[in-house]
Design an enzyme around this catalytic site. Structure first.
Site, PDB file in Angstrom:
ATOM      1  CG  ASP A 198      -1.698   1.261   1.439  1.00  0.00           C
ATOM      2  OD1 ASP A 198      -1.569   2.192   0.621  1.00  0.00           O
ATOM      3  OD2 ASP A 198      -2.436   1.338   2.438  1.00  0.00           O
ATOM      4  CD  GLN A 201      -0.546   8.756   3.797  1.00  0.00           C
ATOM      5  OE1 GLN A 201       0.147   9.760   3.686  1.00  0.00           O
ATOM      6  NE2 GLN A 201      -1.871   8.807   3.815  1.00  0.00           N
ATOM      7  CE  LYS A 224      -4.438   8.816   0.769  1.00  0.00           C
ATOM      8  NZ  LYS A 224      -5.114   9.642   1.785  1.00  0.00           N
TER       9      LYS A 224
END
Length: 406
Positions: A198, A201, A224
């Site tokens: 993932d 971030q 993001k």
């Protein structure tokens, strides 16, 4: 990197909130968008709006070229071996669900194990919970130490002959921990388990090289990293994707259809059923181009400098508990914290009165909050357009809020 100059590219940063200049520190939730991204999306709708791949008219060919050019830019951005492994999704969450439904239902059997970490966002947890429940499999969790580092000394014990997949975040959206992915990938592969990462971030802040990382799947979201919402990417090794059944069925993902059967389109279109989010994919391409021009190493360095300053300043405030590794270590550019006797929502509301936008709550990480023994945290997250003066203003506002609310 000149953040003051960069800020001129972001129109929203010129507005005021509660009569104060906006200080936007909720970038881990979503980033703001620069003019080049906004203008690219507007240009598509004004000049080239058409469906892709099927049309032979001028607008259709222009739209197709823009859409596929965005895929090529993303491919280069993450250093993917080939564009066939770059699939557009609605975001990281859809990418996880794609792998869980397509790869997972094919490979996971009763008694098998899926190894996760305690740091996972719900997006990289709930799909595996549902898959495990459906298949009679088991979820196993790699714990962290008290500063949020994963306990890699426990990894080999958790990797067993029943481990069928390792699914981990690249960087925690709560602790800020940057995960040593290459070490995890090497040990998982030695145990015969593929690795899903993932990267929601990581991709906005840290250079990504999936070839060097060696992971089997890597997912991230456009919104993001300066792009629009509703677009994300799943990278998968083509040899795995080729063997996976389709995730969604309908138009575009087929090669040929008969009344009782169908054959599938080539990669990556096999996993892109229906009319895609064309404008947002094109916008993501513009965002990737913008980041490439700045240089991801510069973005990374700037983020590290801001989070170190924030961590150091917050640590001087009485009654403030900061979560995650110390400032001396590499972190994602975010800081989660609590102020003694003050609910995170109250703190966030007090900061909003001063024009400062932070996140407050459980950050879609309930198991991690339970592990920390807290109901939630406040979180400030930084990006390339944030400045040292904004960090200073944020810390001073926290100090004032403590005096007001304690």
């Amino acid at each position: 990197m000149n953040s003051e100059a960069i800020r001129k590219d972001f129109p929203i940063l010129g507005r005021t909130v509660q009569g104060k200049p906006l200080i936007y520190l909720d970038n881990a939730a979503t980033s703001q968008k620069p003019y080049p991204v906004i203008e690219q999306i507007t240009s598509y709708y004004e000049r080239s709006n058409a469906n892709i791949h099927r049309s032979v008219h001028t607008l259709g060919e222009e739209a197709t070229a823009l859409y596929e050019a965005a895929r090529d830019m993303v491919c280069r951005f993450i250093h993917a071996p080939s564009r066939e492994g770059v699939i557009f999704t609605r975001g990281t969450t859809e990418a996880v669900n794609l792998v869980a439904a397509s790869w997972g239902r094919t490979h996971i059997q009763p008694g098998d194990e899926i190894l996760l970490s305690v740091l996972e966002h719900h997006g990289n947890l709930i799909p595996w919970q549902l898959l495990a429940e459906e298949k009679g499999a088991k979820l196993v969790f790699l714990d962290m130490d008290e500063e949020g580092r994963l306990r890699l000394d426990k990894l080999d014990r958790l990797l067993t002959d029943r481990t069928r997949l390792v699914a981990v975040t690249a960087a925690s959206n709560v602790m800020g921990t940057v995960i040593p992915l290459r070490r995890i990938v090497e040990r998982a592969h030695a145990a015969g388990a593929p690795v899903f990462v993932d990267g929601a971030q990581m991709a906005p802040h840290i250079p990504v090289n999936v070839r060097e990382m060696g992971c089997d799947f890597f997912a991230f979201s456009g919104h993001k990293m300066l792009g629009p919402t509703g677009i994300g990417v799943l990278y998968g090794k083509p040899e795995l994707l080729e063997k996976m059944p389709p995730f969604l069925a309908g138009g575009e993902m087929v090669r040929e259809v008969w009344p009782d059967r169908a054959s599938w389109n080539a990669l990556p279109w096999k996993f892109e059923a229906g009319t895609p989010n064309i404008a947002s994919a094109i916008g993501l391409g513009a965002a990737v181009k913008y980041l490439d021009q700045l240089g991801m190493e510069a973005v990374r360095t700037h983020g590290q400098a801001l989070v170190r300053e924030a961590l150091t300043a917050l640590s001087t405030l009485e009654g403030v508990t900061v979560y995650g590794p110390p400032a001396s270590e590499e972190r994602a550019p975010l800081v989660s914290f609590n102020c003694q006797g003050i609910h995170p929502h109250d703190l966030a509301a007090a900061l909003d009165e001063e024009g400062i936008a932070v996140r407050a709550g459980r950050h879609c990480a309930d198991p991690l909050m339970k592990r920390l023994g807290v109901a939630g945290t406040a979180r400030a997250s930084f990006y390339l357009y944030n400045t040292r003066s904004e960090v200073e203003a944020f810390v001073q506002s926290v100090q004032r809020a403590i005096a007001l609310l304690s």
